[in-house]
Design a protein around this motif. Structure first.
Motif, PDB file in Angstrom:
ATOM      1  N   TYR A  33       0.864  -1.279  -0.101  1.00 22.28           N
ATOM      2  CA  TYR A  33      -0.086   0.015  -0.121  1.00 22.28           C
ATOM      3  C   TYR A  33       0.690   1.250  -0.040  1.00 22.28           C
ATOM      4  N   THR A  35       4.065   3.928   1.380  1.00 20.35           N
ATOM      5  CA  THR A  35       3.992   4.558   2.742  1.00 20.35           C
ATOM      6  C   THR A  35       4.019   6.052   2.770  1.00 20.35           C
ATOM      7  N   LEU A  37       1.670   5.199   5.869  1.00 23.74           N
ATOM      8  CA  LEU A  37       0.536   4.233   5.964  1.00 23.74           C
ATOM      9  C   LEU A  37       0.030   3.987   7.332  1.00 23.74           C
ATOM     10  N   CYS A 406      -2.955   6.476   2.858  1.00 19.98           N
ATOM     11  CA  CYS A 406      -3.830   5.139   2.979  1.00 19.98           C
ATOM     12  C   CYS A 406      -4.065   4.761   4.434  1.00 19.98           C
ATOM     13  N   ARG A 421      -4.942   6.105  -0.635  1.00 18.39           N
ATOM     14  CA  ARG A 421      -4.386   7.259  -0.388  1.00 18.39           C
ATOM     15  C   ARG A 421      -4.799   8.252  -1.368  1.00 18.39           C
TER      16      ARG A 421
END
Ligand code: LLP
Length: 433
Positions: A33, A35, A37, A406, A421
């Protein structure tokens, strides 16, 4: 208290420095995902909520209610999870109200707070038949009353009073002391006058008295005083409230040097104060409403950052810069808040160094931890900052047009995206659409 204890309850720490939360590997999450995060651990939030529910049951024989202070963190998917419990929710803006309603909170479990509510907010709260509007001033009482008359409805209200009780916390988050901008003065007779006005009103139905002393508080005694102050005030004005709400504010440790004070002290103190007062006065017990924000979500949240540039400053300090900072966590710059950090990975062969952990934003105040002793960080490292669940994302900005991060929900090995995000440059607001 050890560093591990600051992390969510499901955190497991491997000998190789790897960390899992709810059975999910943090390196994998960061790779998948990106950073910065943020993640929320379901078990830790559920645990905090169940603990408070249990403590209220054990300590208080009257009715009780837990209203989550949504300013600590709110998003639609998160609110939907909370709405499945029997929690109530405290909102302070039109969007918080809309999210609470959309998430499925029964309107009667929503309370609208704020020291300067707009006509639109009040109108929407009334039209949606929410549980109570918490009146913050004499002026607001008249404003809300006029709106109710125009809409030909009778609205339940609580009065927020200022009991003139100072608590030991950062001055930015003290709210029940004499000079506070919040609440109606109890000391000079104004609150008594407003209660009498409210009782006479045909379109307002006064049911409760509320106060909120401040945030990140570790001493229970002032909460007990606040409960007594509210009940005494009611008595002076000839009003025994159905609801007494001493707000939120119970503190949590952010560092290993911070105290952990059992929340039972808070709940037992307010319960006893109400019970003893009502016994002496021979009155029925009011419903006790608490409004925890930080206690509900702070420890469940973890922020993950990737280390980028490292350097030694002219005075010899080691500086490691991460890919987030004051845009996703303004608390350090605002209040000098203290945090801990942990390297996610094996640092055992590295020299231990005292470093400044800084962010990537364009001012020197953008530091996450001014001095932290840990294995010397290098580019590419992943670090985890615990106790990141409250008042970070809810106060995040787009400074330097940073994308807000995110946000994930982790539960029993499963990962769900609560918020993707952001791409600030493409958002409607920055595009001017
Ligand atoms: N009830 C009312 C009316 C409040 O104003 C607040 C927080 C709460 C409940 C929840 O308080 P908690 O349990 O979370 O302490 N931005 C600051 C904290 C501001 C708190 C504002 N009011 C921080 O980052 O420390």
């Amino acid at each position: 208290m050890t560093l591990n204890d600051l992390f969510p309850k499901t955190a497991r720490f491997g000998a190789d420095g790897l960390i899992t939360i709810a059975g999910v590997d943090l390196n994998l999450l960061a790779d998948t995902y990106g950073t910065p995060l943020y993640l929320y651990d379901a078990s830790t939030i559920n645990g905090s909520y169940s603990l408070l529910t249990e403590l209220l049951k054990q300590n208080y024989s009257g009715k009780a209610q837990i209203a989550y202070a949504s300013k600590a963190y709110l998003s639609l998917k998160f609110a939907k999870k909370l709405a499945r419990t029997d929690a109530s929710i405290d909102v302070v803006s039109l969007s918080e109200l809309e999210i609470a309603l959309e998430a499925g909170f029964p309107p009667e479990r929503i309370h609208l707070h704020g020291n300067n509510k707009s006509r639109e907010e009040i109108h929407s709260a009334i039209a949606n038949r929410i549980g109570s509007i918490v009146i913050d001033s004499t002026d607001e009482l008249e404003f809300v009353e006029a709106i109710c008359e125009g809409m030909q409805v009778r609205q339940k209200i609580w009065l927020r009073i200022n009991p003139n009780i100072a608590v030991n916390t950062h001055k930015a988050v003290q709210t029940g002391h004499g000079a506070s901008k919040f609440g109606i003065e109890a000391a000079n007779g104004e609150a008594e006058h407003v209660i009498r006005l409210a009782l006479k009103s045909e379109s307002l139905h006064l049911t409760g008295i509320h106060t909120h002393l401040g945030s990140q508080i570790f001493h229970p005694a002032e909460f007990g005083q606040a409960v007594v102050a509210m009940l005494e005030l009611g008595k002076t004005a000839g009003f025994h409230p159905d609801v007494v709400c001493p707000g939120g504010g119970w503190g949590v440790p952010y560092t290993i040097d911070d105290p952990f004070i059992d929340p039972n002290e808070w709940i037992a103190t307010i319960s006893k104060a109400a019970t003893d007062w009502c016994r002496t006065e021979n009155c029925p017990l009011p419903e006790l409403v608490i409004e925890p924000g930080r206690f509900m979500v702070a420890r469940s949240g973890v922020a993950l950052y990737r280390v980028g540039s490292t350097k030694q400053s002219q005075n010899g300090d080691w500086i490691a810069a991460v890919d987030g900072g004051m845009a996703d966590n303004p608390r350090v710059a605002l209040y000098g808040s203290k945090y801990e950090a942990m390297l996610v990975g094996d640092g055992s062969k590295r020299p231990v160094e005292t470093m400044r952990l800084v962010g990537r934003f364009c001012e020197s105040g953008d530091e996450l931890i001014p001095a932290i002793t840990m294995p010397r960080l290098q580019r590419g490292d992943l670090i985890a900052i615990p106790v990141s669940g409250a008042y970070q994302l809810s106060m995040a900005s787009n400074y330097n047009l940073a994308d807000r991060p995110c946000v994930l929900w982790v539960e029993n090995g499963a990962v769900e995206v609560l918020q993707r995000r952001e791409h600030a440059a493409r958002s409607d607001w920055w595009q001017g659409e």
